[in-house]
Scaffold this motif. Structure first.
Motif, PDB file in Angstrom:
ATOM      1  N   SER A  56       0.817  -1.223   0.000  1.00 10.97           N
ATOM      2  CA  SER A  56       0.000   0.000   0.000  1.00 10.97           C
ATOM      3  C   SER A  56       0.844   1.263   0.000  1.00 10.97           C
ATOM      4  O   SER A  56       0.340   2.352  -0.300  1.00 10.97           O
ATOM      5  CB  SER A  56      -0.936   0.005   1.211  1.00 10.97           C
ATOM      6  OG  SER A  56      -0.203   0.122   2.424  1.00 10.97           O
ATOM      7  N   ASN A  59       3.999   3.930  -4.826  1.00 14.17           N
ATOM      8  CA  ASN A  59       3.483   5.109  -5.530  1.00 14.17           C
ATOM      9  C   ASN A  59       2.363   4.688  -6.494  1.00 14.17           C
ATOM     10  O   ASN A  59       2.624   3.971  -7.467  1.00 14.17           O
ATOM     11  CB  ASN A  59       4.628   5.759  -6.311  1.00 14.17           C
ATOM     12  CG  ASN A  59       4.218   7.058  -6.968  1.00 14.17           C
ATOM     13  OD1 ASN A  59       3.096   7.205  -7.428  1.00 14.17           O
ATOM     14  ND2 ASN A  59       5.141   8.013  -7.013  1.00 14.17           N
ATOM     15  N   PRO A  60       1.121   5.128  -6.262  1.00 13.13           N
ATOM     16  CA  PRO A  60       0.001   4.675  -7.103  1.00 13.13           C
ATOM     17  C   PRO A  60       0.117   5.150  -8.555  1.00 13.13           C
ATOM     18  O   PRO A  60      -0.342   4.460  -9.466  1.00 13.13           O
ATOM     19  CB  PRO A  60      -1.237   5.256  -6.419  1.00 13.13           C
ATOM     20  CG  PRO A  60      -0.727   6.402  -5.603  1.00 13.13           C
ATOM     21  CD  PRO A  60       0.652   6.016  -5.183  1.00 13.13           C
ATOM     22  N   LEU A  63       2.220   2.717 -10.452  1.00  9.03           N
ATOM     23  CA  LEU A  63       1.496   1.461 -10.642  1.00  9.03           C
ATOM     24  C   LEU A  63       0.458   1.599 -11.752  1.00  9.03           C
ATOM     25  O   LEU A  63       0.279   0.677 -12.568  1.00  9.03           O
ATOM     26  CB  LEU A  63       0.817   1.035  -9.332  1.00  9.03           C
ATOM     27  CG  LEU A  63       1.759   0.763  -8.144  1.00  9.03           C
ATOM     28  CD1 LEU A  63       0.954   0.293  -6.945  1.00  9.03           C
ATOM     29  CD2 LEU A  63       2.822  -0.267  -8.508  1.00  9.03           C
ATOM     30  N   LEU A  64      -0.216   2.739 -11.797  1.00  3.50           N
ATOM     31  CA  LEU A  64      -1.166   2.987 -12.889  1.00  3.50           C
ATOM     32  C   LEU A  64      -0.444   3.069 -14.231  1.00  3.50           C
ATOM     33  O   LEU A  64      -0.965   2.615 -15.260  1.00  3.50           O
ATOM     34  CB  LEU A  64      -1.949   4.274 -12.628  1.00  3.50           C
ATOM     35  CG  LEU A  64      -2.989   4.212 -11.498  1.00  3.50           C
ATOM     36  CD1 LEU A  64      -3.586   5.588 -11.252  1.00  3.50           C
ATOM     37  CD2 LEU A  64      -4.095   3.214 -11.852  1.00  3.50           C
ATOM     38  N   ALA A 273       8.346   2.585  -7.811  1.00  2.00           N
ATOM     39  CA  ALA A 273       7.178   2.902  -6.982  1.00  2.00           C
ATOM     40  C   ALA A 273       7.487   2.752  -5.496  1.00  2.00           C
ATOM     41  O   ALA A 273       6.865   3.409  -4.653  1.00  2.00           O
ATOM     42  CB  ALA A 273       6.003   2.003  -7.365  1.00  2.00           C
ATOM     43  N   LEU A 330       3.078  -7.142  -6.861  1.00  2.00           N
ATOM     44  CA  LEU A 330       2.636  -6.007  -7.672  1.00  2.00           C
ATOM     45  C   LEU A 330       3.006  -6.203  -9.141  1.00  2.00           C
ATOM     46  O   LEU A 330       2.201  -5.918 -10.042  1.00  2.00           O
ATOM     47  CB  LEU A 330       3.241  -4.707  -7.135  1.00  2.00           C
ATOM     48  CG  LEU A 330       2.631  -4.188  -5.828  1.00  2.00           C
ATOM     49  CD1 LEU A 330       3.403  -2.977  -5.315  1.00  2.00           C
ATOM     50  CD2 LEU A 330       1.160  -3.826  -6.023  1.00  2.00           C
TER      51      LEU A 330
END
Length: 368
Positions: A56, A59-60, A63-64, A273, A330
């Protein structure tokens, strides 16, 4: 008489569907078994809540971006399919080509050695009115160039990153890698012979298959030989196309290099990330190329099990003990499990979307 033949045909179709359902049920059970065994091996001594908390913190945005790379990866094949179809004067909507690509990925992911992807792509193309000779040749080109790019990328990284590779591969993975190199190189050579010298391939199989039958390695060699010779005949049309469309093949090659790199860059995005540094994108791509070469041709649906364990074995010095499992989850979550779910949705949509687009009148290959 007509009623009896119609009844037999329906019974044969029913049995084929039943065998297909049994096959995919067994594949699903095998996948679940692989997932369970892999999960047990990797997480038996780990704190799952801690791993989830670590994940969690990634870095979102990056990941996107990784998910976007996956979409580019699939859509690159769609671009190639549309481009090749256009060379046959077969004008297929790009949205339909995207469907074919996701269908191929989904069935490749749930069948051993990715054997189910292309037959289902041919089926859905045929349902849309595309001649089977065209679809078969298009997917043949896609497969050959896809494998060729992997082998050439492997050659490049061995020449430029030999010391780095030697420092990171050891133990069982080294032997898996060697097997992968041999099998992929053999497959590329075999496809090259089938396409550029089908007469040589025909002479070879007429000697090899009867010999394998005599030593009991092939059952019903006469039937297998007949089936193989029919397949080689299809490659004759591919041979003429390849020899007369060199510029098309070069463009497909470049698009495929981009496609492969979109996929191989995902672990680097996961690496960044977590805020890590010290290893370049090229070095992480190198490791991904090695993993792909080692597991692409092995008879495991989606490379489940071997892919995860290979990631952990190769990336521990890069991610560190604390981040290796979150990094693996991930990376695989983005480039495989999420993609399987998305592909399944596209497959269901394509199955119920039967709207024609008038491709049939443009899709005949000259068989001269």
């Amino acid at each position: 008489m007509h009623r009896d033949s119609e009844r037999r045909r329906r019974w044969a179709d029913k049995m084929k569907k039943r065998k297909r359902r049994i096959k995919y049920t067994l594949n699903t059970l095998f996948i679940l078994l692989l997932l369970g065994g892999t999960g047990y091996i990797l997480f038996k001594d780990q704190e799952i809540p801690q791993i989830l908390d670590t994940m969690s913190e990634a870095n979102p945005f990056l990941l996107l971006l990784g998910l976007a790379m996956v979409f580019f990866f699939v859509c690159s094949e769609s671009v190639i399919i549309k481009y090749l179809m256009k060379s046959f004067k077969c004008f297929v909507p790009f949205t339909r080509c995207i469907q074919y690509s996701f269908i191929g990925f989904f069935f490749s992911s749930i069948t051993p050695s990715a054997s189910g992807g292309q037959p289902l792509q041919v089926y859905y193309m045929g349902r849309d009115g595309i001649d089977i000779a065209v679809s078969t040749l298009v997917l043949l080109v896609v497969t050959m160039v896809y494998k060729l790019v992997l082998v050439l990328l492997c050659l490049v990284v061995f020449l430029t990153k030999g010391a780095f590779i030697a420092a990171h591969i050891d133990g069982a993975f080294r032997y898996i890698l060697y097997i992968g190199i041999i099998l992929n190189a053999f497959l590329v050579i075999l496809m090259g012979v089938l396409i550029f010298s089908p007469s040589l391939a025909e002479k070879a199989v007429k000697k090899i298959i009867p010999f394998l039958g005599r030593i009991r390695l092939v059952r019903r060699p006469e039937k297998r030989l007949e089936k193989t010779l029919r397949s080689i005949e299809k490659y004759r049309y591919g041979s003429h196309y390849m020899k007369t469309h060199i510029s098309v093949l070069c463009n497909v090659f470049l698009i495929t290099v981009f496609q492969r790199l979109c996929f191989f860059i995902i672990p680097y995005l996961v690496y960044k990330a977590f805020g890590l540094s010290g290893t370049s994108a090229y070095e992480i791509i190198t490791l991904q190329i090695l993993i792909a070469l080692a597991v692409d041709i092995l008879p495991f649906p989606g490379g489940i099990g071997i892919n995860e364990n290979s990631f952990v074995a190769l990336y521990v010095p890069i991610f560190g003990e604390a981040l290796i499992l979150p990094g693996m989850l991930l990376s695989r979550g983005i480039n495989f499990y999420a993609l399987v779910i998305i592909s399944a949705c596209f497959t269901v949509y394509a199955h119920f979307n039967r709207k024609k687009f008038g491709a049939a009148e443009h899709t005949k290959i000259s068989q001269k």
